[in-house]
Design a protein around this motif. Structure first.
Motif, mmCIF file in Angstrom:
data_model
loop_
_atom_site.group_PDB
_atom_site.id
_atom_site.type_symbol
_atom_site.label_atom_id
_atom_site.label_comp_id
_atom_site.label_asym_id
_atom_site.label_seq_id
_atom_site.Cartn_x
_atom_site.Cartn_y
_atom_site.Cartn_z
ATOM 1 N N UNK A 76 0.726 -1.364 -0.208
ATOM 2 C CA UNK A 76 -0.042 -0.082 0.030
ATOM 3 C C UNK A 76 0.826 1.082 0.163
ATOM 4 N N UNK A 77 1.948 1.308 0.732
ATOM 5 C CA UNK A 77 2.681 2.585 0.740
ATOM 6 C C UNK A 77 3.377 2.656 -0.365
ATOM 7 N N UNK A 78 4.046 1.488 -1.005
ATOM 8 C CA UNK A 78 4.648 1.673 -2.355
ATOM 9 C C UNK A 78 3.604 2.331 -3.486
ATOM 10 N N UNK A 79 2.584 1.586 -3.479
ATOM 11 C CA UNK A 79 1.563 2.285 -4.536
ATOM 12 C C UNK A 79 1.253 3.778 -4.342
ATOM 13 N N UNK A 80 1.269 4.002 -2.989
ATOM 14 C CA UNK A 80 0.723 5.280 -2.604
ATOM 15 C C UNK A 80 2.049 6.326 -3.314
ATOM 16 N N UNK A 81 3.268 5.983 -2.931
ATOM 17 C CA UNK A 81 4.663 6.555 -3.498
ATOM 18 C C UNK A 81 4.489 6.700 -5.072
ATOM 19 N N UNK A 82 3.991 5.669 -5.669
ATOM 20 C CA UNK A 82 4.332 5.520 -7.124
ATOM 21 C C UNK A 82 3.105 6.588 -7.673
ATOM 22 N N UNK A 83 2.055 6.577 -6.994
ATOM 23 C CA UNK A 83 0.863 7.659 -7.536
ATOM 24 C C UNK A 83 1.401 9.048 -7.190
ATOM 25 N N UNK A 84 2.120 9.129 -6.178
ATOM 26 C CA UNK A 84 2.539 10.706 -5.727
ATOM 27 C C UNK A 84 3.507 11.198 -6.754
ATOM 28 N N UNK A 85 4.753 10.200 -6.999
ATOM 29 C CA UNK A 85 5.723 10.449 -7.871
ATOM 30 C C UNK A 85 5.177 10.770 -9.289
ATOM 31 N N UNK A 86 4.418 9.764 -9.939
ATOM 32 C CA UNK A 86 3.787 9.969 -10.908
ATOM 33 C C UNK A 86 3.049 11.096 -11.113
ATOM 34 N N UNK A 87 2.285 11.552 -10.266
ATOM 35 C CA UNK A 87 1.490 12.727 -10.322
ATOM 36 C C UNK A 87 2.361 13.971 -10.480
ATOM 37 N N UNK A 88 3.568 14.008 -9.311
ATOM 38 C CA UNK A 88 4.348 15.252 -9.450
ATOM 39 C C UNK A 88 4.965 15.497 -10.601
ATOM 40 N N UNK A 97 -5.643 11.676 -5.489
ATOM 41 C CA UNK A 97 -6.658 12.583 -4.988
ATOM 42 C C UNK A 97 -7.258 12.079 -3.541
ATOM 43 N N UNK A 98 -7.560 10.816 -3.588
ATOM 44 C CA UNK A 98 -8.027 9.853 -2.470
ATOM 45 C C UNK A 98 -7.028 9.930 -1.532
ATOM 46 N N UNK A 99 -6.011 9.406 -1.976
ATOM 47 C CA UNK A 99 -4.586 9.136 -1.279
ATOM 48 C C UNK A 99 -4.383 10.336 -0.416
ATOM 49 N N UNK A 100 -4.434 11.524 -0.863
ATOM 50 C CA UNK A 100 -3.871 12.937 -0.226
ATOM 51 C C UNK A 100 -4.949 13.400 0.489
ATOM 52 N N UNK A 101 -6.352 13.026 0.086
ATOM 53 C CA UNK A 101 -7.278 13.540 1.016
ATOM 54 C C UNK A 101 -7.314 12.481 2.419
ATOM 55 N N UNK A 102 -7.278 11.491 2.275
ATOM 56 C CA UNK A 102 -7.163 10.536 3.373
ATOM 57 C C UNK A 102 -5.971 10.805 4.185
ATOM 58 N N UNK A 103 -4.926 11.092 3.666
ATOM 59 C CA UNK A 103 -3.560 11.336 4.464
ATOM 60 C C UNK A 103 -3.910 12.860 5.113
ATOM 61 N N UNK A 104 -4.386 13.602 4.632
ATOM 62 C CA UNK A 104 -4.627 15.044 5.136
ATOM 63 C C UNK A 104 -5.385 14.769 6.218
ATOM 64 N N UNK A 105 -6.577 14.098 6.056
ATOM 65 C CA UNK A 105 -7.502 14.136 7.222
ATOM 66 C C UNK A 105 -6.841 13.082 8.500
ATOM 67 N N UNK A 106 -6.057 12.090 7.999
ATOM 68 C CA UNK A 106 -5.242 11.317 9.201
ATOM 69 C C UNK A 106 -4.464 12.453 9.984
#
Length: 236
Positions: free
Chosen positions: A24-36, A221-230
């Motif tokens: 899960x953490x690796x998938x989140x990182x891939x999404x973040x790097x690709x988006x950025x 978007x959902x990853x960033x939103x959930x992370x921000x809420x947490x």
């Protein structure tokens, strides 16, 4: 989109091979790097092409001759200035993402045979050597700064990085527009896609993102939103 595919593959390989953590953490990182990376490339392409267009309009307003086709620089020095300005504002913020060397490949599909596999291996070895060369140069600059050798000791790398980003992007855009034959073919093809092909379109579908792009954007978007809420809950 070949450039987006190259960014996704690079983020996937580097994260899966060298990053620790759960899937899960690796998938989140891939999404973040690709988006950025995608966001920065898109902003840079928009900024660069806008500055090139502004240069053409300024030349016409001043009555200077413009002898290039629409979308191309009016003067040979315009890419140097446009690349430097856009590089400073888009890539000038020092971060791990911006600092990474990203190799973009848009080569067409090729048949798998022994000769091509050997050629691919040779290209990969050259890319690794060039990657290490850049790391070594930065390492020497930091070493000389630590030893108090001027001018390296007069500032920090993070403060000098915006100038480095501006110089790098100014030079690569000038070479691309004026001496593209001296750049690696995969790099010039990727830059063609980003800075020349983007100036024209055939149908409205050219403005629509691919399904893979939509999937990554929604996930991020959902990853960033959930992370921000947490994060906000943890602060409370």
């Amino acid at each position: 989109m070949c450039v987006w595919g190259a960014l996704w593959r690079a983020a996937f390989v580097m994260t899966m091979l060298f990053r620790s953590g759960s899937i899960k953490e690796k998938v989140d990182s891939i999404a973040y790097l690709t988006y950025t990376h995608t966001k920065n490339l898109g902003l840079f392409a928009l900024s660069y092409n806008s500055l090139i267009a502004a240069g053409r309009l300024a030349y016409r307003a001043l009555g200077l001759g413009v002898h290039t086709t629409t979308g191309l620089p009016a003067a040979h020095w315009h890419p140097l200035v446009a690349g430097g300005i856009a590089g400073w504002f888009i890539w000038g913020k020092y971060s791990g993402v911006n600092f990474q060397v990203c190799v973009l490949g848009c080569a067409p599909a090729r048949r798998r045979c022994r000769v091509l596999r050997v050629a691919d291996a040779m290209v990969a070895r050259r890319q690794i050597v060039l990657y290490l060369l850049s790391r070594i140069m930065i390492g020497w600059c930091k070493t000389l700064a630590a030893k108090g050798v001027p001018p390296f000791c007069m500032t920090t790398f993070s403060k000098a990085y915006p100038f480095l980003a501006a110089v790098v992007w100014a030079n690569v855009m000038w070479l691309f527009e004026n001496h593209r034959a001296n750049l690696h073919s995969s790099l010039s093809k990727s830059m063609d896609f980003l800075y020349h092909d983007s100036n024209k379109w055939a149908t409205l579908s050219d403005f629509l993102p691919s399904p893979a792009t939509v999937a990554v954007l929604l996930y991020y978007y959902f990853y960033a939103t959930v992370k921000k809420k947490a994060s906000s809950i943890a602060k409370k």
